[in-house]
Design an enzyme around this catalytic site. Structure first.
Site, mmCIF file in Angstrom:
data_model
loop_
_atom_site.group_PDB
_atom_site.id
_atom_site.type_symbol
_atom_site.label_atom_id
_atom_site.label_comp_id
_atom_site.label_asym_id
_atom_site.label_seq_id
_atom_site.Cartn_x
_atom_site.Cartn_y
_atom_site.Cartn_z
ATOM 1 N N TYR A 86 0.727 -1.189 0.009
ATOM 2 C CA TYR A 86 0.139 -0.069 -0.031
ATOM 3 C C TYR A 86 1.089 1.175 0.010
ATOM 4 O O TYR A 86 0.357 2.445 -0.592
ATOM 5 C CB TYR A 86 -0.796 0.231 1.228
ATOM 6 C CG TYR A 86 -2.193 -0.529 1.313
ATOM 7 C CD1 TYR A 86 -2.375 -1.956 1.075
ATOM 8 C CD2 TYR A 86 -3.479 0.011 1.062
ATOM 9 C CE1 TYR A 86 -3.569 -2.861 0.856
ATOM 10 C CE2 TYR A 86 -4.509 -0.728 1.016
ATOM 11 C CZ TYR A 86 -4.599 -2.016 1.127
ATOM 12 O OH TYR A 86 -5.844 -2.615 0.935
ATOM 13 N N LYS A 136 3.421 -14.948 3.068
ATOM 14 C CA LYS A 136 3.655 -15.863 1.650
ATOM 15 C C LYS A 136 5.016 -15.901 1.691
ATOM 16 O O LYS A 136 5.879 -15.516 0.686
ATOM 17 C CB LYS A 136 2.965 -15.003 0.687
ATOM 18 C CG LYS A 136 2.921 -15.720 -0.653
ATOM 19 C CD LYS A 136 2.056 -16.930 -1.007
ATOM 20 C CE LYS A 136 2.437 -17.719 -2.090
ATOM 21 N NZ LYS A 136 1.546 -18.972 -2.191
ATOM 22 N N ASP A 190 -2.264 -18.277 0.815
ATOM 23 C CA ASP A 190 -3.562 -19.133 0.313
ATOM 24 C C ASP A 190 -4.090 -20.151 1.108
ATOM 25 O O ASP A 190 -5.453 -20.208 0.890
ATOM 26 C CB ASP A 190 -3.123 -19.572 -1.034
ATOM 27 C CG ASP A 190 -1.603 -20.379 -0.844
ATOM 28 O OD1 ASP A 190 -0.986 -20.270 0.074
ATOM 29 O OD2 ASP A 190 -0.896 -20.877 -1.811
ATOM 30 N N ASP A 201 -6.279 -6.915 4.175
ATOM 31 C CA ASP A 201 -7.486 -6.291 3.393
ATOM 32 C C ASP A 201 -8.401 -7.432 2.847
ATOM 33 O O ASP A 201 -9.583 -7.428 2.826
ATOM 34 C CB ASP A 201 -6.959 -5.516 2.325
ATOM 35 C CG ASP A 201 -8.116 -4.886 1.622
ATOM 36 O OD1 ASP A 201 -9.120 -4.298 2.159
ATOM 37 O OD2 ASP A 201 -7.684 -4.679 0.302
ATOM 38 N N ASP A 248 -12.318 -9.155 4.317
ATOM 39 C CA ASP A 248 -13.617 -9.334 3.449
ATOM 40 C C ASP A 248 -14.120 -10.673 3.584
ATOM 41 O O ASP A 248 -15.483 -11.095 3.805
ATOM 42 C CB ASP A 248 -13.359 -8.815 2.051
ATOM 43 C CG ASP A 248 -13.673 -7.144 1.925
ATOM 44 O OD1 ASP A 248 -13.268 -6.655 2.850
ATOM 45 O OD2 ASP A 248 -14.078 -6.656 0.853
HETATM 46 C C1 IPM Z 1 -10.468 -1.350 3.750
HETATM 47 C C2 IPM Z 1 -10.638 -0.839 2.479
HETATM 48 C C3 IPM Z 1 -9.544 0.239 1.944
HETATM 49 C C4 IPM Z 1 -8.208 -0.547 2.146
HETATM 50 C C5 IPM Z 1 -9.707 0.822 0.778
HETATM 51 C C6 IPM Z 1 -11.047 1.737 0.582
HETATM 52 C C7 IPM Z 1 -8.643 1.842 0.467
HETATM 53 O O1 IPM Z 1 -10.978 -1.748 1.418
HETATM 54 O O2 IPM Z 1 -10.564 -0.694 4.776
HETATM 55 O O3 IPM Z 1 -10.531 -2.299 3.975
HETATM 56 O O4 IPM Z 1 -7.981 -1.133 1.091
HETATM 57 O O5 IPM Z 1 -7.681 -0.515 2.826
HETATM 58 MG MG MG Z 2 -10.971 -3.569 2.351
#
Ligand code: IPM
Ligand code: MG
Length: 365
Positions: free
Chosen positions: A145, A190, A222, A246, A250
């Site tokens: 990042y 990784k 993975d 990240d 999710d």
């Molecule tokens: C998160 C989001 C952010 C990230 C984006 C919106 C920049 O996906 O907070 O998980 O990638 O960190």
């Molecule tokens: Mg995110």
């Protein structure tokens, strides 16, 4: 009797559903303050796409100064199609990365907890879900990042970088959290391919000696992404870098039924203001229709009460009311099933507020 607190909270509603979900969270924080005799002062600032439209930049200086002067920050969500054609470094997302950098937020905590009443909306079979309750500690200020990004006509690159100090400061936090939970830390990397991951694994392994009561294991990312689906109950605290964190968060959020339910805490050194935000995005297609679930933002507020203000009783008081409303079958349309009692986001929040009245604050605790 708990001591009455006076705290200033910077509110950054942002874009899309951000304003409606933060409004719900702020309402419950106000109810909490009046029930327990605390004083919470809310100061709202422009951020994200909204700030680009108003001030020309996603993180205006007055917003950053307001956050620095506050005890905690509550953020909604940012981004949307309106700003998608802007160059990378000028989009709403750049504001999010900038605020993380400027406030020194290198730790990101994402608790993955099923609400008992919502087990049915999880895509996993109930027997696989048993005891699914873990936390992801994501490093937030380094990795791919924040390495150099380069782009020409026919080539582009992003540099993934970590130093020992950057790994150690976030790993210590994860070891401490694991020590206060079930004592199990899974570090995800990784290391079979990446140098930055090899340093990550070596550093975590060396640090583990300082935490003899925590069992450490390592998984490649993975494999970890598969294990989260196969056997989520094996995890207690997952520690990982910015990019993997990240993605895995999710995926893990989906286990709970919806990404709309998961809060997060981003923090740096103790004593500095921490930032709380739902992990979901601005969901432009839901915005303004009163259909979005405000729970990610509401749980961000209860996380703030517990982690920044030390108000565990107050935090539980709100979460218990939320669970009772869910048990009564109320759902916002985005998480509703055919048998649910469908209500809009604002009515859902009213139901929670009504439940707070049913179980008055126990000030003597
Ligand atoms: C998160 C989001 C952010 C990230 C984006 C919106 C920049 O996906 O907070 O998980 O990638 O960190
Ligand atoms: Mg995110």
């Amino acid at each position: 009797m708990t001591t009455a607190l006076h705290r200033t909270i910077a509110v950054l509603p942002g874009d899309g559903i951000g304003p409606e979900v933060t409004r719900a969270a702020v309402q419950l924080l106000r109810d909490c303050a009046s029930a327990f005799g605390h004083q919470f002062e809310f100061r709202e600032y422009p951020f994200g796409g909204h700030a680009i439209d108003r001030c020309g930049v996603p993180l205006p200086p007055e917003t950053l100064a307001g956050c620095r002067a506050s005890d905690a920050v509550l953020l909604g969500a940012i981004g949307g199609p309106r700003w998608e054609s802007l160059p990378l470094g000028t989009r709403p997302e750049a504001g999010l990365l900038a605020i993380r950098k400027e406030l020194g937020l290198y730790i990101n905590l994402r608790p993955i907890r099923l609400r008992p009443a919502l087990r049915d909306i999880s895509p996993l079979r109930p027997e696989r879900l048993a005891d699914c309750d873990f936390e992801i500690v994501r490093e937030l200020a380094g990795d791919i990042y924040f390495g150099e990004h380069k782009m020409s006509q026919d080539k582009a690159s992003d540099v993934a970088e970590y130093s020992v100090a950057e790994i150690e400061r976030v790993a210590r936090y994860a070891f401490e959290r694991a020590g206060r939970r079930k004592g199990h830390l899974t570090s995800v990397d990784k290391a079979n391919v990446l140098a930055s991951s090899t340093l990550w694994r070596d550093t975590v392994t060396a640090l583990a000696r300082a935490y003899p009561h925590v069992t450490v294991d390592h998984q490649y990312v993975d494999n970890a992404s598969m294990q989260i689906l196969l056997r989520p109950a094996q995890f207690d605290v997952i520690l990982t870098g910015n990019m993997f964190g990240d993605i895995l968060s999710d995926e893990a959020a989906a286990l709970t039924g919806s990404i709309g339910l998961i809060p997060s805490l981003s923090r740096g050194r103790p004593g500095q203001p921490a930032l709380y935000e739902p992990i979901h995005g601005s969901a432009p297609t839901l915005a303004g229709k009163d259909v979005a679930c405000p729970l990610g933002a509401i749980f961000s507020a209860t996380l703030m009460l517990r982690e920044s203000f030390g108000l565990a009783v107050e935090s539980q008081w709100i979460e218990d009311a939320v669970d009772r409303v869910l048990e009564q079958g109320y759902r916002t349309p985005d998480i509703a099933e055919p048998a649910s009692r469908r209500v809009g986001g604002s009515e859902f929040t009213l139901k929670i507020r009504a439940e707070l009245d049913v179980a008055p604050a126990r000030r003597e605790l």
